[in-house]
Write an enzyme that holds these catalytic residues in place. Structure first.
Site, PDB file in Angstrom:
ATOM      1  N   LEU A 269      53.246 119.612  83.672  1.00 40.84           N
ATOM      2  CA  LEU A 269      54.837 119.405  83.987  1.00 40.84           C
ATOM      3  C   LEU A 269      55.522 119.178  82.554  1.00 40.84           C
ATOM      4  O   LEU A 269      54.735 119.015  81.665  1.00 40.84           O
ATOM      5  CB  LEU A 269      54.917 118.289  84.668  1.00 40.84           C
ATOM      6  CG  LEU A 269      54.405 117.988  86.236  1.00 40.84           C
ATOM      7  CD1 LEU A 269      54.549 116.449  86.638  1.00 40.84           C
ATOM      8  CD2 LEU A 269      55.096 118.885  86.860  1.00 40.84           C
ATOM      9  N   ASP A 270      56.595 119.888  82.224  1.00 43.24           N
ATOM     10  CA  ASP A 270      57.463 119.720  81.205  1.00 43.24           C
ATOM     11  C   ASP A 270      57.727 118.174  80.849  1.00 43.24           C
ATOM     12  O   ASP A 270      57.564 117.301  81.485  1.00 43.24           O
ATOM     13  CB  ASP A 270      58.851 120.510  81.273  1.00 43.24           C
ATOM     14  CG  ASP A 270      58.792 121.817  81.422  1.00 43.24           C
ATOM     15  OD1 ASP A 270      57.621 122.396  81.172  1.00 43.24           O
ATOM     16  OD2 ASP A 270      59.725 122.330  81.986  1.00 43.24           O
ATOM     17  N   LYS A 271      57.664 117.980  79.496  1.00 44.47           N
ATOM     18  CA  LYS A 271      57.821 116.691  78.916  1.00 44.47           C
ATOM     19  C   LYS A 271      58.956 115.958  79.723  1.00 44.47           C
ATOM     20  O   LYS A 271      58.688 114.845  80.111  1.00 44.47           O
ATOM     21  CB  LYS A 271      58.110 116.716  77.341  1.00 44.47           C
ATOM     22  CG  LYS A 271      58.049 115.308  76.659  1.00 44.47           C
ATOM     23  CD  LYS A 271      58.340 115.474  75.460  1.00 44.47           C
ATOM     24  CE  LYS A 271      58.686 114.070  74.588  1.00 44.47           C
ATOM     25  NZ  LYS A 271      59.079 114.208  73.272  1.00 44.47           N
TER      26      LYS A 271
ATOM     27  N   ARG B 188      63.604 125.558  85.498  1.00 46.18           N
ATOM     28  CA  ARG B 188      64.605 125.393  84.663  1.00 46.18           C
ATOM     29  C   ARG B 188      65.494 126.678  84.341  1.00 46.18           C
ATOM     30  O   ARG B 188      66.747 126.853  84.091  1.00 46.18           O
ATOM     31  CB  ARG B 188      64.330 124.770  83.318  1.00 46.18           C
ATOM     32  CG  ARG B 188      63.920 123.143  83.636  1.00 46.18           C
ATOM     33  CD  ARG B 188      63.030 122.658  82.478  1.00 46.18           C
ATOM     34  NE  ARG B 188      63.678 122.758  81.292  1.00 46.18           N
ATOM     35  CZ  ARG B 188      63.107 122.428  80.018  1.00 46.18           C
ATOM     36  NH1 ARG B 188      61.766 122.359  79.985  1.00 46.18           N
ATOM     37  NH2 ARG B 188      63.911 122.212  78.904  1.00 46.18           N
TER      38      ARG B 188
END
Length: 343
Positions: free
Chosen positions: A146-148, A251
Site C-alpha cells: 500500500l502507498d505510504k 490515484r
C-alpha cells in the site's frame, strides 16, 4: 521490466548539452537517477570506452556503454517495537490494518539509516516469530503493498509456501480488494471502469502516468456512493475495486479522469480545498483499503476482512457535513453510507 546489460547507446546530436546522468535516466526507464549516478561512480558506464563523471556534458555522437548496475552491500531490515493493529493472524499469514504515514518497507535506494526505520517491515520483525523470505531481507513477508499515505488492510505471509500461493492468487486476480476514496468534483457516471495502462513518468520519476504508450495493464472499477455539495466545493465518495496492483494505480486513474484523490497533491489535488469564506485541508490521501478477500493458502477457505475508515477520515467527512448543500444524481447528498462508515 529490468534492463538487460550490457547496453550500448549512441548519443544523438539533439541530446548535446545534456548531463550524462540526466541523459541515461531518460533512456533507462526502469532505473532511477540516483541508481544511474551510482552506476557511473562505480565505473559501470563508459563514454567512448572511458570512465566519465555524472556531470559530463554530452556533445552528441558519443558511444555510451552501460555494463551493469553498481554492486551494493545487501541490506537487511531490523526489528523495531512499533504498535501494530493486527486484524487477523494464524501460523501462515497475518492481515494488518496499516496507518497512513507508514511505509511498507524501505525503498530500494535506502541505506541502513533512518530510511530503514519506522516501516511496517520493521514492526513485523518485532511482532512475528517468522516471516517469508521470498521477497528478500529488506521485504520479509511482503506479498503486496500500500502507498505510504494509504491506510487499511495489507496481507503478510509468514512462510515461503504461503507467500507463493498468495502471490499466485494476486497474479491470477483472485484476491478481491475494495478501497474507499474521496475525490474532488462530481464524477459524472454512477459507475465505470478505468483501464489506461500505467508507466513511470519520464521527468518526475516518483510519479506514474497514463500518458505514455507501452505501460503496464491496469484495471480499476469505481462506484459513486455519494456526491457531496459542500461549502468547500464538490466531492465524490467512491467504492473502488482493482483487478491489478500497479504503483499508485487508483490515484493515477482517478486523477486522469479529472478527479484527484483528496489530499493527493502529487497527482493534482489542491493542498487546501477552498470555498466561499471556507478552507479545509487533509494531511494524507483520502484513500483507504477497506475490504480484503482471499483464499487461505493452506486450508483453502475464503477469508474476508473489513476495516472501518480511520478517525481522521471520518472527522474530515464530518467537517464537510457541517454545511452541506443539496446532492445530485442517483446518490444525492448524504443519503447513502457504505458499511463501516459513520460520519
Amino acid at each position: 521490466m529490468p534492463e538487460a546489460f550490457p547496453i550500448v547507446i549512441s548519443v544523438a546530436l539533439e541530446d548535446a548539452g545534456k548531463r550524462l546522468d540526466q541523459f541515461l535516466t531518460t533512456r533507462l526507464e526502469s532505473i532511477s537517477r540516483a541508481r544511474v549516478q551510482e552506476m557511473i561512480a562505480g565505473g559501470k558506464v563508459l563514454v567512448n570506452d572511458s570512465p566519465a563523471k555524472a556531470s559530463l556534458k554530452l556533445r552528441g555522437g558519443e558511444r555510451i556503454g552501460v555494463l551493469g548496475e553498481a554492486q551494493r552491500a545487501p541490506l537487511k531490515a531490523v526489528a523495531e517495537e512499533i504498535p501494530l493493529d493486527i486484524v487477523y493472524e494464524d501460523d501462515d499469514l497475518a492481515v494488518i490494518n496499516k496507518p497512513a504515514g507508514m511505509m511498507v518497507h524501505a525503498g530500494a535506494g535506502a541505506s541502513d539509516d533512518a530510511r530503514n526505520r519506522g516501516t511496517l517491515v520493521n514492526a513485523l520483525l518485532h511482532h512475528m516469530a517468522s516471516l517469508s523470505k521470498v521477497s528478500g531481507d529488506l521485504r520479509p513477508g511482503i506479498v503486496h503493498r500500500l502507498d505510504k499515505e494509504t491506510s487499511g488492510l495489507i496481507l503478510v505471509a509468514k512462510n515461503d509456501n504461503a507467500h507463493r500461493k498468495l502471490s499466485a492468487q494476486f497474479a491470477a486476480r483472485e484476491v478481491k480488494k475494495k478501497y474507499v476514496a474521496l475525490v474532488h468534483g462530481w464524477v459524472k457516471k454512477d459507475s465505470g471502469t478505468l483501464s489506461q495502462s500505467i508507466s513511470r513518468d519520464r521527468v518526475r520519476r516518483t510519479r506514474m502516468t497514463t500518458r505514455l504508450e507501452g505501460g503496464r495493464t491496469a484495471v480499476t472499477h469505481y462506484r459513486v456512493v455519494r456526491r457531496l455539495d459542500t461549502r468547500f466545493g464538490k466531492f465524490s465518495l467512491l467504492d473502488v475495486k482493482i483487478d491489478t496492483g500497479r504503483t499508485h494505480q487508483i490515484r493515477v486513474h482517478v486523477a486522469a479522469m479529472g478527479h484527484p484523490v483528496v489530499g493527493d497533491t502529487m497527482y493534482g489535488a489542491p493542498q487546501l480545498a477552498r470555498g466561499k469564506n471556507a478552507v479545509i485541508g487533509l494531511r494524507r490521501n483520502f484513500l483507504h483499503a477497506a475490504e480484503l478477500e482471499f483464499r487461505h493458502p493452506r486450508i483453502g477457505e475464503t477469508v474476508a476482512l473489513k476495516s472501518e475508515l480511520p478517525e481522521e477520515l471520518r472527522e474530515f467527512l464530518r467537517k464537510l457535513d457541517e454545511q452541506v448543500g443539496s446532492g445530485s444524481g442517483t446518490f444525492g447528498g448524504f443519503a447513502q453510507v457504505p458499511r463501516g462508515l459513520k460520519p
